[in-house]
Design a protein around this motif. Structure first.
Motif, short mmCIF file in Angstrom:
data_model
loop_
_atom_site.label_atom_id
_atom_site.label_comp_id
_atom_site.label_asym_id
_atom_site.label_seq_id
_atom_site.Cartn_x
_atom_site.Cartn_y
_atom_site.Cartn_z
N LEU A 80 -17.56 31.15 -1.05
CA LEU A 80 -16.74 30.41 0.03
C LEU A 80 -17.03 30.69 1.57
O LEU A 80 -17.27 29.85 2.36
CB LEU A 80 -15.46 30.72 -0.23
CG LEU A 80 -14.47 30.10 -1.52
CD1 LEU A 80 -13.21 30.39 -1.34
CD2 LEU A 80 -14.77 28.59 -1.48
N ALA A 81 -17.25 31.86 1.90
CA ALA A 81 -18.04 32.26 3.12
C ALA A 81 -19.14 31.60 3.46
O ALA A 81 -19.51 31.10 4.55
CB ALA A 81 -18.23 33.81 3.28
N TYR A 82 -20.00 31.41 2.58
CA TYR A 82 -21.34 31.07 2.97
C TYR A 82 -21.12 29.29 3.07
O TYR A 82 -21.67 28.78 4.18
CB TYR A 82 -22.38 31.03 1.61
CG TYR A 82 -23.58 30.04 1.64
CD1 TYR A 82 -24.63 30.34 2.69
CD2 TYR A 82 -23.55 29.07 0.94
CE1 TYR A 82 -25.63 29.55 2.52
CE2 TYR A 82 -24.79 27.97 1.06
CZ TYR A 82 -25.73 28.46 1.97
OH TYR A 82 -26.82 27.47 2.10
N HIS A 83 -20.56 28.68 2.06
CA HIS A 83 -20.10 27.33 2.65
C HIS A 83 -19.29 26.90 3.89
O HIS A 83 -19.34 26.13 4.50
CB HIS A 83 -19.44 26.68 1.48
CG HIS A 83 -20.29 26.28 0.25
ND1 HIS A 83 -21.32 25.29 0.30
CD2 HIS A 83 -20.68 27.02 -0.95
CE1 HIS A 83 -21.99 25.28 -0.81
NE2 HIS A 83 -21.74 26.30 -1.52
N THR A 84 -18.42 28.01 4.15
CA THR A 84 -17.53 27.81 5.47
C THR A 84 -18.73 27.95 6.62
O THR A 84 -18.55 27.26 7.72
CB THR A 84 -16.40 28.80 5.46
OG1 THR A 84 -15.71 28.79 4.45
CG2 THR A 84 -15.92 28.81 7.02
N VAL A 172 -14.51 32.77 10.63
CA VAL A 172 -13.75 32.63 9.47
C VAL A 172 -14.69 33.05 8.10
O VAL A 172 -14.20 33.88 7.32
CB VAL A 172 -13.46 31.22 9.22
CG1 VAL A 172 -12.92 31.15 7.88
CG2 VAL A 172 -12.68 30.74 10.28
N ALA A 173 -16.01 32.99 8.25
CA ALA A 173 -16.94 33.36 7.02
C ALA A 173 -16.91 34.82 7.20
O ALA A 173 -16.87 35.61 5.92
CB ALA A 173 -18.32 32.77 7.31
N CYS A 174 -16.80 35.65 8.21
CA CYS A 174 -16.89 36.97 8.34
C CYS A 174 -15.56 37.44 7.79
O CYS A 174 -15.50 38.48 7.09
CB CYS A 174 -17.08 37.54 9.71
SG CYS A 174 -18.80 37.32 10.32
N LEU A 175 -14.36 36.78 8.26
CA LEU A 175 -13.08 37.26 7.60
C LEU A 175 -12.99 37.15 6.16
O LEU A 175 -12.49 38.11 5.24
CB LEU A 175 -12.03 36.44 8.20
CG LEU A 175 -11.72 36.52 9.71
CD1 LEU A 175 -10.59 35.47 10.15
CD2 LEU A 175 -10.96 38.11 9.89
N LEU A 176 -13.76 35.99 5.48
CA LEU A 176 -13.84 35.96 4.13
C LEU A 176 -14.77 36.92 3.53
O LEU A 176 -14.36 37.62 2.48
CB LEU A 176 -14.57 34.45 3.65
CG LEU A 176 -13.44 33.57 3.79
CD1 LEU A 176 -14.16 32.10 3.64
CD2 LEU A 176 -12.53 33.49 2.97
N ILE A 177 -15.83 37.46 4.08
CA ILE A 177 -16.63 38.64 3.73
C ILE A 177 -15.71 39.87 3.88
O ILE A 177 -15.92 40.78 2.88
CB ILE A 177 -17.76 38.66 4.50
CG1 ILE A 177 -18.79 37.37 4.25
CG2 ILE A 177 -18.75 39.99 4.35
CD1 ILE A 177 -19.87 37.12 5.24
N PHE A 178 -15.10 40.13 4.98
CA PHE A 178 -14.31 41.33 5.00
C PHE A 178 -13.26 41.27 3.83
O PHE A 178 -12.84 42.32 3.29
CB PHE A 178 -13.51 41.15 6.20
CG PHE A 178 -12.28 42.28 6.32
CD1 PHE A 178 -12.79 43.50 6.74
CD2 PHE A 178 -11.21 42.01 6.30
CE1 PHE A 178 -11.90 44.73 6.67
CE2 PHE A 178 -9.96 43.11 6.58
CZ PHE A 178 -10.66 44.21 6.59
N SER A 179 -12.61 40.09 3.53
CA SER A 179 -11.70 40.00 2.29
C SER A 179 -12.44 40.56 1.06
O SER A 179 -11.82 41.17 0.33
CB SER A 179 -11.15 38.73 2.24
OG SER A 179 -10.38 38.27 3.24
#
Length: 185
Positions: A80-84, A172-179
């Motif tokens: 999801l991070a990649y696609h975001t 946002v992608a970084c936040l998903l990676i952090f998650s």
């Protein structure tokens, strides 16, 4: 009762994979077009909650299952991070705002499993809320309200987003990676 309500509201509105995706969807394609994602999240939330209610003691005593769920959740968050990160405003073909995306995100959302295992098992409530099915429905309603709220928030900053979408998508992608990384702590 008050502790239970505070717990469910806090868990539902604090950042996590589902709230981040809801906000990004609201920013990118707006509230109406994000409804499929939100309904997928609500359905996935219900299925996850029912699964957690049925298997909570087994899940708590089987660390291997939790580790496998973490791995699946981590890989899905990275996807999801990649696609975001590569999406552009009004890009409705990126597949990240569909019912299936919301549903699958919830099935791999470790925060959601912890939400239900704690909410259904750790609080002693009286009256109707002592019944697990009613507590489950209340938790799904509050959790779904949280994702809808984040979608509205994304919609409200839509104009700003369209001017700075590349930076915001990367954040946002970084936040998903952090998650995804936070799953392992």
């Amino acid at each position: 009762m008050l502790a239970f309500v505070i717990f469910t509201i806090t868990m539902s509105i604090t950042p996590g994979p589902n709230t981040i995706m809801a906000m990004a969807s609201g920013q990118t394609i707006g509230f109406k077009k994000s409804l499929n994602l939100n309904w997928g999240m609500a359905t996935g939330m219900f299925v996850t909650g029912a699964f957690a209610a049925i298997f909570s003691s087994w899940l708590q005593n089987t660390p291997l299952v939790i580790e496998i769920m973490k791995l699946i959740g981590c890989l899905y968050l990275l996807y999801l991070a990649y696609h975001t990160a590569i999406s552009v405003p009004d890009d409705t073909n990126n597949g990240s705002s569909t019912f299936n995306t919301g549903f699958l995100l919830q099935l791999s959302n470790i925060k959601l499993y912890l939400y239900f295992i704690t909410g259904l098992g750790a609080f002693s409530l009286s009256g109707l809320l002592n019944q697990i099915p009613l507590r489950l429905l209340l938790m799904v309603a509050i959790g779904s309200a949280g994702t809808f709220l984040w979608t509205v928030g994304g919609q409200l900053i839509n104009k700003f987003y369209h001017q700075h979408f590349r930076i915001i998508n990367v954040l946002v992608a970084c936040l998903l990676i952090f998650s995804a990384a936070d799953l392992w702590h």
